[in-house]
Design a protein around this motif. Structure first.
Motif, PDB file in Angstrom:
ATOM      1  N   THR A 194     -32.167 -13.935  23.785  1.00 56.31           N
ATOM      2  CA  THR A 194     -31.282 -12.777  23.226  1.00 56.31           C
ATOM      3  C   THR A 194     -32.143 -11.378  23.425  1.00 56.31           C
ATOM      4  N   ALA A 195     -33.276 -11.708  24.108  1.00 52.56           N
ATOM      5  CA  ALA A 195     -34.152 -10.390  24.151  1.00 52.56           C
ATOM      6  C   ALA A 195     -33.705  -9.490  24.964  1.00 52.56           C
ATOM      7  N   THR A 196     -33.684  -8.166  24.936  1.00 52.48           N
ATOM      8  CA  THR A 196     -33.216  -7.312  26.270  1.00 52.48           C
ATOM      9  C   THR A 196     -34.191  -6.016  26.006  1.00 52.48           C
ATOM     10  N   GLY A 197     -34.202  -5.340  27.022  1.00 46.09           N
ATOM     11  CA  GLY A 197     -35.397  -4.302  27.311  1.00 46.09           C
ATOM     12  C   GLY A 197     -36.726  -4.668  27.369  1.00 46.09           C
ATOM     13  N   ASP A 198     -37.655  -3.968  27.160  1.00 44.00           N
ATOM     14  CA  ASP A 198     -38.868  -4.117  27.239  1.00 44.00           C
ATOM     15  C   ASP A 198     -39.720  -4.637  25.870  1.00 44.00           C
TER      16      ASP A 198
END
Length: 325
Positions: A194-198
């Motif tokens: 589910t992780a997004t971005g940095d």
């Protein structure tokens, strides 16, 4: 947080000073190396509740209950040459430990380090409950003490082999109010994919799902079942035995390369490589040498298996065997 990890944190000496409230720290790489060239990420925070493990992408690069990000050197020789551990963000050092030997953990030493699995360590307070923890530092290399104010990139110590480890690396733990946070997926440590971005990184390191489960020595080219079960591995060999080094790979792609190197008491024994021809979820390759006519010199032999893709190192595993005459 596991009991062992709580004990490890409690065992570090604390100060009462702390920085003022702050936003979440923006993290930079906590080690003076180049990912894919002189180091690589081996394990991430375990995102799977209960037994088993998954990294933040739902991939295999974690261990059951693992509570940090492990950045690993390519060899023990690199550790001896010296690689700096760096502050990932500004803050104030609020805990340190030194004096533990740089010795790979074994069944004989495991009990002696209980409660100190983090090894020689530094912890930095970034304010508002945010802290970073740097584990497995080299004995006598700490450059900071409690109360030292640091900026991102300041040298804390050198990469070592102290605590619960058998390979030179720095373990970066991120905590918020005492709870482990995955810097790649800070919103939750109990879900993956589910992780997004940095995340918490200024510039998040690239993720590669391929890696090495293990490497080992065998007397002959083993079968795959023996590799997967561990039955193929030998820890001692006779002077006239073959020396075969194998590597067990996951999620390889066509064109990936495996390099095999064996070093002995008199220097390099063997070096070869193979290019993989097709993508596979799991595979193994083995290479080595027959014993010379007068047999192998007695002593310790170490092998390295390196997985790379287009010149970018994805994983390294080592294995040791003792040759006896």
């Amino acid at each position: 947080m596991t009991r062992a990890f709580r004990q490890a944190l409690a065992a570090l000496s604390l100060t009462v000073a702390a920085p003022a409230a702050a936003d979440p720290p923006a993290l930079s790489l906590p080690i003076d190396c180049t990912l894919g060239t002189s180091c690589y990420i081996e394990d991430y925070v375990d995102a799977r509740p209960g037994e088993g493990q998954r990294d933040y992408t739902c991939g295999l690069k974690s261990r059951d209950g693992h509570r940090g990000t492990d950045i690993v050197l390519l060899s023990f020789e690199a550790m001896v040459q010296g690689v700096d551990v760096l502050a990932a963000a500004p803050g104030v050092v609020d805990a340190t430990r030194d004096g533990m030997e740089d010795v790979a953990v074994s069944a004989e030493t495991r009990e002696a380090i209980r409660g100190r699995e983090c090894g020689n360590a530094v912890r930095i307070d970034h304010g508002d409950g945010w802290k970073t923890l740097y584990c497995h530092l080299q004995k006598g290399s700490l450059q900071v003490q409690n109360g030292t104010r640091v900026e991102a990139g300041d040298v804390l110590a050198r990469v070592g082999l102290s605590g619960l480890t058998n390979v030179p690396h720095v373990h970066l733990g991120v905590l918020k109010d005492g709870k482990i946070i995955d810097p790649f997926n800070p919103e939750t440590s109990e879900t993956c994919g589910t992780a997004t971005g940095d995340g918490l990184w200024k510039d998040a390191p690239d993720y590669h799902r391929a890696g090495l489960f293990t490497a080992g020595f065998s007397g002959d080219v083993p079968d795959f079942d023996a590799v997967k079960s561990g039955r193929a591995r030998i820890e001692t060999a006779r002077g006239y035995s073959n020396l075969v080094l194998y590597g067990h790979v996951f999620f390889a792609e066509a064109g990936d390369r495996l390099d095999f190197v064996i070093n002995g008491p008199e220097g390099e024994v063997f070096r070869n490589d193979v290019t993989l021809e097709a993508p596979q979820a799991q595979l193994f390759r083995a290479m080595g040498r027959k014993a010379p006519e007068d047999g192998w010199p007695a002593g310790e032999y170490r092998g390295y298996v390196t997985l790379s893709r287009e010149g970018h190192i994805l994983a390294v595993r080592h294995a040791d065997v003792e040759v006896m005459r």
